[in-house]
Design a protein around this motif. Structure first.
Motif, short mmCIF file in Angstrom:
data_model
loop_
_atom_site.label_atom_id
_atom_site.label_comp_id
_atom_site.label_asym_id
_atom_site.label_seq_id
_atom_site.Cartn_x
_atom_site.Cartn_y
_atom_site.Cartn_z
N ILE A 87 0.83 -1.21 0.00
CA ILE A 87 0.00 0.00 0.00
C ILE A 87 0.86 1.26 0.00
N GLY A 88 1.96 1.22 0.74
CA GLY A 88 2.78 2.43 0.88
C GLY A 88 3.80 2.64 -0.22
N PHE A 89 4.18 1.57 -0.93
CA PHE A 89 5.25 1.71 -1.91
C PHE A 89 4.80 1.31 -3.32
N TYR A 90 4.37 0.06 -3.47
CA TYR A 90 4.06 -0.43 -4.82
C TYR A 90 2.82 0.22 -5.40
N LEU A 91 1.77 0.31 -4.59
CA LEU A 91 0.50 0.83 -5.11
C LEU A 91 0.61 2.27 -5.62
N PRO A 92 1.27 3.20 -4.89
CA PRO A 92 1.42 4.55 -5.45
C PRO A 92 2.18 4.58 -6.77
N LEU A 93 3.24 3.78 -6.88
CA LEU A 93 3.98 3.71 -8.14
C LEU A 93 3.12 3.13 -9.25
N ARG A 94 2.34 2.12 -8.91
CA ARG A 94 1.48 1.49 -9.92
C ARG A 94 0.40 2.45 -10.41
N LEU A 95 -0.18 3.21 -9.49
CA LEU A 95 -1.21 4.17 -9.88
C LEU A 95 -0.62 5.31 -10.70
N SER A 96 0.60 5.74 -10.32
CA SER A 96 1.26 6.80 -11.09
C SER A 96 1.56 6.32 -12.50
N ARG A 97 2.03 5.09 -12.62
CA ARG A 97 2.30 4.52 -13.93
C ARG A 97 1.01 4.44 -14.76
N HIS A 98 -0.08 4.03 -14.12
CA HIS A 98 -1.36 3.92 -14.83
C HIS A 98 -1.81 5.29 -15.33
N ARG A 99 -1.67 6.32 -14.50
CA ARG A 99 -2.07 7.67 -14.93
C ARG A 99 -1.22 8.14 -16.11
N ASP A 100 0.09 7.83 -16.07
CA ASP A 100 0.97 8.22 -17.19
C ASP A 100 0.52 7.55 -18.49
N VAL A 101 0.20 6.27 -18.40
CA VAL A 101 -0.22 5.54 -19.60
C VAL A 101 -1.54 6.07 -20.13
N VAL A 102 -2.46 6.38 -19.21
CA VAL A 102 -3.76 6.91 -19.64
C VAL A 102 -3.57 8.27 -20.33
#
Length: 202
Positions: free
Chosen positions: A120-135
């Motif tokens: 929750i504190g490390f992977y999820l923020p990076l994953r969401l940031s990556r998803h926003r970049d791709v979108v």
């Protein structure tokens, strides 16, 4: 680290997602199993309380015997002591049962929390940031599918993400910083494919 994460291709990212999901499910199951086992162990407290209630009945019977003729008063005193001790045992058994229930909940939540916190504190923020970049990139490609500037931007990303051999198969001179329009387009398409983004037809 965030920049490196954004350069990971979609296939590798799906593998990471699968591993993270497996990690979370594994620890949630272990936490639940540990908590349930300890919760069931709390039945020991109920067993102690049952023993105390049985002992209370014995003590009460001894106390009642003291009312009969020819039975010494000492039996009543002993019966009273047994009743007092039995009541203490019954209360203590209930306390142990409640404490073990609390411990089962706390231990289960602690195990789950400690294992899931890095996700929750490390992977999820990076994953969401990556998803926003791709979108955002998908939206830009959708609005400007033939934008040369965007192609060159993607080509630069491809240079950092792809291996030399992969680039050499796409352009004549991988070291050339001034890419021709066609070369930039091919590298941009490779970068889009790596990110699992489809360029809309003209």
């Amino acid at each position: 680290m965030a920049a490196t994460f954004r350069e990971v291709d979609s296939r590798t990212l799906r593998r990471w997602d699968g591993l993270i999901l497996f990690w979370v499910v594994l620890w949630v199951v272990l936490a639940g199993w540990t908590g349930l086992t300890l919760w069931q162990a709390a039945d020991t407290g109920e067993t102690i309380s049952s023993s105390g209630r049985a002992l209370h009945s014995v003590g009460q019977s001894l106390s009642d015997l003291s009312d009969l003729p020819l039975v010494p008063d000492r039996a009543g005193e002993i019966g009273g002591q047994v009743v007092t001790t039995a009541d203490q045992i019954t209360v203590r058994g209930q306390e142990i049962r409640g404490q073990l229930h609390q411990l089962a909940l706390l231990l289960g939540l602690t195990i789950a929390g400690i294992s899931i916190a890095p996700v929750i504190g490390f992977y999820l923020p990076l994953r969401l940031s990556r998803h926003r970049d791709v979108v955002r990139l998908r939206d830009q490609i959708g609005r400007r599918p033939d934008d040369e500037g965007l192609d060159r931007y993607l080509a630069e990303h491809a240079r950092r993400a792809l291996s030399y051999d992969e680039i050499a198969r796409l352009v004549a001179d991988p070291a050339d910083q001034l890419l021709a329009r066609e070369d930039a387009r091919r590298l941009a398409d490779a970068e889009l494919a790596r990110l699992a983004i489809r360029r809309p037809s003209a």
